[in-house]
Design an enzyme around this catalytic site. Structure first.
Site, PDB file in Angstrom:
ATOM      1  CE1 TYR A   4      -3.273   2.839   0.435  1.00  0.00           C
ATOM      2  CE2 TYR A   4      -4.106   1.669   2.345  1.00  0.00           C
ATOM      3  CZ  TYR A   4      -4.232   2.698   1.423  1.00  0.00           C
ATOM      4  OH  TYR A   4      -5.293   3.562   1.487  1.00  0.00           O
ATOM      5  CB  CYS A   5       0.893   4.325   0.057  1.00  0.00           C
ATOM      6  SG  CYS A   5       1.479   6.034  -0.075  1.00  0.00           S
ATOM      7  CB  VAL A   6       5.719   4.708   0.841  1.00  0.00           C
ATOM      8  CG1 VAL A   6       5.319   4.431   2.280  1.00  0.00           C
ATOM      9  CG2 VAL A   6       7.232   4.701   0.725  1.00  0.00           C
ATOM     10  N   GLY A  46       3.989  -0.218  -1.081  1.00  0.00           N
ATOM     11  CA  GLY A  46       3.980  -0.834  -2.398  1.00  0.00           C
ATOM     12  C   GLY A  46       5.210  -0.481  -3.210  1.00  0.00           C
TER      13      GLY A  46
END
Length: 611
Positions: free
Chosen positions: A347-349, A351
């Site tokens: 998720y987000c950073v 990821g």
């Protein structure tokens, strides 16, 4: 009819102006004195840490950058007298049209006249009817809108600006115009003015008391409260999914969640959340929890809960987070389940780190991650949105210098940056509600999570800013990690790439472009709403929609034009995709699997540490 009865209709008629007249001057004077006393306490809370040398303000640097940026815009308009006169004439013409319209309204003439640009749809700042019906506030509002539009146009019409300078100028204009809205000030907001008169200033006394409390809570910085924090406690009414912490090291705890089905899918599911904020965005409450829902679909779910770092973690860089975070989780999962393959979510950073780790694993022949799902993740930062405003050499150098002192970036700095992306929604409404209306914010789990900030280790954060936002190294095959040069095309496993249409942090276009750089099959899906609500959208809520099955070839706009829109949550769509990769059903796995002794109950102790 008595004289008393005759007087009733006349007494019942109250002039609209009455709402603006102070009824009790003595009470108002007393409350103004109390307000000033509370304001003095707020000032003391702000000054004292600075006098002790605990805080050194760095406002001069962003202000200098703003002035430098606007000077480049000014150079274009002032370098040609004709152009400068045209710009001034455009603004004065807008003001004249507004004045003409106001005079017509005062005269009762509703004939068509030049009108100001309307507020944005459903603009809550101007919800009070008097913004329309009161000529003074109507003129004030429309003057503000005309001026804001004119200032934005100065930037967009400026020629000769490089892309980064133009982006910064647009962002700074947006911040200034949001701050200067007449809705943010007592004298220029009819709702605030009437409320102050009605309560004889009690609202301001409460507001300044809250301001003092919030500066004290921020240890000399304003810690803007967006939710009633007293209504939530992690592990009790938030982050409640049953599970155990089964392993931990210096930078993370590994949580395994208890099964909720008779059998489970063979391949475990590993979630890599961002370390900016905390993992429980995916476990807010039983109704919104993606983690609980995934467990109920038969997944054996493991989550990395990152440490809230301090000075000891200053040197923990991306390699440490890849090895001691993702690598440690993979080792733990294999020990507990015996499975050598996992499905992974980033998720987000989290990821972005997961993508870099996958590219590293490809070179090291580590094939334990067999499929990957990205939630609002960027691997190419060309179109990275307004956060790129903060990512130039000068500003990153300033952040690095600030981190040098303590070994980390204070979480409040990142929280402020994220709030600035939507200042009209996440800053100024709370300033007005808290400090001018004197009202406590409503309890809201999402905003509680948003305020539960985390620090960033110096080495980690510097690497992230430079390699991703500044130099865009991952997508250009230049990122160095563990002695290897990383290539996204080496990631050949199946990928589910989820973006959110209104995402201000990881724009949908950016996520799409990055996904096309992977070397394997990619299923791109775009959810409705933004960075959080687009992801945390349980099927039972029946909210928003998602787009899928756009044309595989072509650019982002072509994909959007050809995609299929489906009402509701994307979660079932993802589950159909991942369950095909997760294998058959096997007996349930309890946390630890009899091979590791659980350390403590979920959500664990790392997530409890406050900044």
């Amino acid at each position: 009819m008595t004289d008393k009865d005759k007087a009733k209709p006349e007494d019942a008629t109250v002039s609209p102006a009455e709402a603006y007249v102070v009824k009790d001057p003595e009470a108002m004077a007393r409350n103004i004195a109390r307000m000033l006393e509370e304001l003095g306490k707020a000032a003391s809370a702000w000054v004292e840490p600075r006098e002790r040398g605990e805080i050194s303000d760095t406002m001069s640097e962003p202000m200098a950058d703003m002035v430098k940026t606007f000077s480049k815009v000014g150079e274009y308009w002032l370098s040609d007298p004709k152009r400068a006169i045209e710009a001034q004439t455009s603004l004065l013409s807008g003001y004249f049209d507004l004045w003409s319209k106001s005079m017509h309204k005062l005269a009762g003439d509703q004939a068509d006249t030049p009108a100001a640009p309307p507020p944005r749809p459903a603009d809550k700042r101007f919800a009070d009817p008097e913004w329309e019906t009161n000529p003074f506030f109507d003129l004030l509002k429309n003057t503000y809108l005309v001026t804001s539009q004119w200032a934005n146009k100065l930037v967009t019409d400026s020629q000769g600006l490089d892309a980064h300078t133009r982006h910064k100028a647009e962002f700074y204009v947006k911040q200034i115009t949001s701050a200067l809205s007449p809705a943010n000030f007592l004298i220029t907001n009819p709702e605030l003015y009437k409320e102050t008169v009605a309560s004889n200033g009690e609202n301001l006394v409460r507001g300044m008391h809250m301001l003092a409390e919030d500066i004290e809570a921020g240890h000399g910085e304003l810690k803007l409260r967006q939710s009633d924090l007293s209504k939530f406690k992690v592990g009790e009414n938030i982050a409640m999914t049953p599970g155990k912490v089964i392993a931990q090291d210096d930078i993370c705890q590994i949580i395994q969640y208890a099964p909720a089905t008779d059998k489970v899918l063979k391949r475990p599911l590993m979630i890599v959340p961002p370390w900016i904020n905390k993992f429980y965005i995916l476990d807010l409450n039983p109704q919104k929890s993606f983690i609980r829902w995934a467990v109920e679909q038969g997944h054996t779910v493991f989550v990395i809960s990152w440490v809230n770092p301090d000075r000891r973690h200053a040197k923990k860089d991306w390699e440490a987070y890849a090895r001691e975070g993702i690598g440690f989780a993979l080792d733990t999962i294999e020990t507990v389940t015996g499975e050598k393959k996992v499905n992974a979510i980033g998720y987000c950073v989290g990821g972005t780190l997961l993508a870099a780790t996958l590219a590293l694993h490809a070179q090291e022949k580590d094939r334990r991650i067999a499929s990957v799902t990205f939630f609002t993740t960027q691997t190419d930062f060309t179109h990275a949105g307004d956060l790129k405003v903060f990512a130039d050499e000068a500003q990153i150098g300033s952040i690095e210098a600030a981190m040098e002192k303590n070994g980390y970036l204070d979480g409040s700095k990142m929280a402020t940056a994220f709030n600035m992306l939507r200042a009209s929604d996440l800053i100024w409404p709370f300033v007005v509600n808290n400090y001018l209306k004197g009202k406590d914010p409503m309890p809201f789990d999402l905003l509680y999570w948003n305020s539960d900030a985390t620090r960033m280790p110096a080495a980690n954060h510097s690497y992230y800013l430079r390699n991703c936002y500044l130099e865009n190294n991952l997508s250009h095959d230049r990122m160095q990690l563990a002695g290897h040069t990383l290539h996204l095309k080496d990631i050949k496993i199946p990928a589910y790439n989820l973006a959110a249409r209104e995402d201000h942090i990881a724009p949908a276009r950016s996520a799409y472009i990055g996904g096309r750089m992977l070397g394997g099959p990619v299923t791109y899906v775009m959810a409705g709403s933004g960075h959080i609500a687009g992801v945390v959208n349980p099927p039972a809520a029946g909210k928003y929609q998602f787009w899928s099955d756009g044309p595989a070839d072509g650019d982002f706009d072509k994909w959007v034009d050809g995609a299929k829109e489906t009402p509701g949550s994307w979660w079932p769509h993802w589950h159909a995709w991942v369950s095909d990769l997760a294998g058959s059903k096997v007996p349930v796995r309890e946390p630890g699997g009899g091979r590791l002794e659980p350390i403590e109950d979920a959500p664990g102790s790392y997530v409890q540490v406050k900044v």
